[in-house]
Design an enzyme around this catalytic site. Structure first.
Site, PDB file in Angstrom:
ATOM      1  N   THR A  30       0.824  -1.215   0.000  1.00  0.00           N
ATOM      2  CA  THR A  30       0.000   0.000   0.000  1.00  0.00           C
ATOM      3  C   THR A  30       0.859   1.267   0.000  1.00  0.00           C
ATOM      4  O   THR A  30       0.327   2.372   0.030  1.00  0.00           O
ATOM      5  CB  THR A  30      -0.915   0.053   1.254  1.00  0.00           C
ATOM      6  OG1 THR A  30      -0.075  -0.081   2.410  1.00  0.00           O
ATOM      7  CG2 THR A  30      -1.951  -1.051   1.249  1.00  0.00           C
ATOM      8  N   GLY A  31       2.181   1.120  -0.014  1.00  0.00           N
ATOM      9  CA  GLY A  31       3.067   2.289  -0.009  1.00  0.00           C
ATOM     10  C   GLY A  31       3.195   2.889  -1.397  1.00  0.00           C
ATOM     11  O   GLY A  31       2.579   2.420  -2.359  1.00  0.00           O
ATOM     12  N   SER A 145      16.155  -1.518  -1.664  1.00  0.00           N
ATOM     13  CA  SER A 145      17.095  -0.837  -0.782  1.00  0.00           C
ATOM     14  C   SER A 145      17.313   0.592  -1.272  1.00  0.00           C
ATOM     15  O   SER A 145      16.673   1.042  -2.218  1.00  0.00           O
ATOM     16  CB  SER A 145      18.405  -1.619  -0.719  1.00  0.00           C
ATOM     17  OG  SER A 145      19.251  -1.055   0.242  1.00  0.00           O
ATOM     18  N   LYS A 148      21.079   5.205   0.787  1.00  0.00           N
ATOM     19  CA  LYS A 148      21.509   5.491   2.170  1.00  0.00           C
ATOM     20  C   LYS A 148      22.154   4.272   2.835  1.00  0.00           C
ATOM     21  O   LYS A 148      22.779   4.382   3.891  1.00  0.00           O
ATOM     22  CB  LYS A 148      20.327   6.008   2.996  1.00  0.00           C
ATOM     23  CG  LYS A 148      19.860   7.371   2.480  1.00  0.00           C
ATOM     24  CD  LYS A 148      18.714   7.938   3.245  1.00  0.00           C
ATOM     25  CE  LYS A 148      18.383   9.364   2.787  1.00  0.00           C
ATOM     26  NZ  LYS A 148      18.029   9.489   1.362  1.00  0.00           N
ATOM     27  N   LYS A 160      19.053  -0.747   6.503  1.00  0.00           N
ATOM     28  CA  LYS A 160      18.858  -1.271   5.140  1.00  0.00           C
ATOM     29  C   LYS A 160      20.110  -2.015   4.677  1.00  0.00           C
ATOM     30  O   LYS A 160      20.014  -2.978   3.919  1.00  0.00           O
ATOM     31  CB  LYS A 160      18.507  -0.133   4.167  1.00  0.00           C
ATOM     32  CG  LYS A 160      17.169   0.520   4.425  1.00  0.00           C
ATOM     33  CD  LYS A 160      15.978  -0.417   4.269  1.00  0.00           C
ATOM     34  CE  LYS A 160      15.483  -0.496   2.856  1.00  0.00           C
ATOM     35  NZ  LYS A 160      14.185  -1.217   2.756  1.00  0.00           N
TER      36      LYS A 160
END
Ligand SMILES: NC(=O)c1ccc[n+]([C@@H]2O[C@H](COP(=O)([O-])OP(=O)(O)OC[C@H]3O[C@@H](n4cnc5c(N)ncnc54)[C@H](OP(=O)(O)O)[C@@H]3O)[C@@H](O)[C@H]2O)c1
Length: 344
Positions: A30-31, A145, A148, A160
């Site tokens: 849902t992102g 990923s 960062k 991450k």
């Protein structure tokens, strides 16, 4: 065509046909990424089942209302679950072929202030996804990923990086013929939730007299959602397990970005926030040793003794010694007009 030209729609759609007849699960479906990826998948392929795995029922409800008209074959499934819950993941992964892991806590300040939460979701979540994939019929897992994660200086990046390591090492556990795991790494996604672009747009809409600039020298890599979705789809088709796939994408100075959104508006210097870098790095000098280059992307190859380069990488060239792919030494730059076109 270079990567700036094709940021709206990077593929011919061929990469999407690999999902025909397959059951696909997207964690964090849902992102910003997940919604775009699933919409694209519904339009470009005929999956057998398409599972959206996330926690918040309201986001799922809204997405279901939005996407049902596109779901001609009734393949969408909405699965409430938390990546911190191993048994729920195992249940969700039954009869799934491909997993795209996009669920994460991704705000740098949130991770700094709530380190336990960040580690639970981004690191333990990665471990549980590997366990669930190894105990099911999943054949491919690709984890998203971020730049960062290369030489991280904040907990989000470090978590991450730990997640990347977990996915790459998972190939050692699955054995030949078992599930394969790979990582896609890219930079800031235009217009994603929490991005500086919607933030600046909101300030302008609210009548701000200046835009806050952390440091006039700051640069970032930028990618659009269509390009990110296409690149992830293509990487799933290419992966043989253990790779970090990195698209060639343009950079932009934060000041140019502010000028593109609000031409002529003054900048107010607010200083770099804790955990922020002046420039982002996608491939460090140390990773360069294992990095090969193709026309539109790089691959950091795994250092497993058993890994042999797949056929599609035969034309790839190793990058130069001391190569570094960073947002300040990039050869491709976004100009204000292109950015305005991309964000509408
Ligand atoms: N956006 C960027 O600029 C960018 C750049 C590089 C890489 N990435 C990476 O791309 C991925 C997707 O980013 P995004 O922009 O789509 O993020 P996003 O819009 O914030 O979406 C995150 C998704 O993860 C879900 N989620 C969060 N915690 C969860 C948990 N514990 N269990 C299950 N689901 C959970 C959220 O839904 P619920 O809250 O309902 O669970 C939501 O669906 C992330 O891995 C991120 O690190 C993003």
């Amino acid at each position: 065509m270079n990567s700036v030209d094709n940021m709206q729609d990077a593929s011919t759609g061929e990469a999407w046909r690999q999902f025909d007849g397959k059951s696909v699960l997207v964690t964090g479906g849902t992102g910003s990424f997940g919604k775009h990826f699933i919409r694209r998948l519904l339009k470009s392929a005929s999956p057998r089942r398409l599972v959206i795995f996330s926690r918040d029922e309201m986001k799922q409800f809204e997405m279901q209302n939005e996407l049902t008209p596109l779901d001609k074959n009734g393949v969408l499934r909405f699965f409430i679950g938390d990546v911190r819950d191993r048994s729920r993941l195992e249940m969700a992964f039954r009869r799934i072929d491909i997993v795209i892991h996009a669920a994460a806590l991704k705000q740098v300040p949130t991770a700094e202030y709530n380190p336990f939460e960040c580690i639970h979701t981004n690191v333990l979540g990665a471990e549980y996804i590997v366990h669930a994939a190894l105990r099911s019929d999943v054949s491919r897992v690709i984890a998203l990923s971020t730049d960062k994660a290369a030489s991280p200086i904040n907990l989000y990046g470090a978590s991450k990086l730990a997640s990347d390591k977990i996915f790459l090492a998972a190939n050692n556990l699955s054995g030949s013929g078992g599930a394969r795991f790979a990582v896609v790494r890219y930079g800031n996604v235009m217009a994603s939730r929490g991005s500086v672009i919607p933030f600046f747009q909101r300030l302008v809409a609210e009548g701000a007299k200046s835009l806050p600039i952390t440091d006039p020298r700051m640069t970032r890599f930028w990618i659009t959602l269509p390009m990110a979705a296409d690149f992830v789809a293509a990487s799933i088709g290419r992966m043989s397990g253990g790779e970090i796939f990195i698209p060639k994408i343009p950079s932009m100075k934060i000041t140019s970005l502010a000028d593109a959104i609000a031409p002529g508006m003054p900048h107010e210097l607010v200083g770099i926030r804790p955990g922020e870098k002046l420039h982002e790095v996608m491939i460090t000098e140390d990773d360069a040793r294992n990095t090969i280059e193709l026309s539109d992307h790089y691959v950091i190859q795994p250092s497993f003794g058993y890994w042999s380069r797949p056929a599609y990488l035969e034309s790839a060239k190793p990058v130069a010694e001391n190569f570094r792919y960073a947002s300040d030494n990039n050869t491709q730059w976004l100009d204000a007009d292109t950015l305005r076109k991309l964000i509408g």
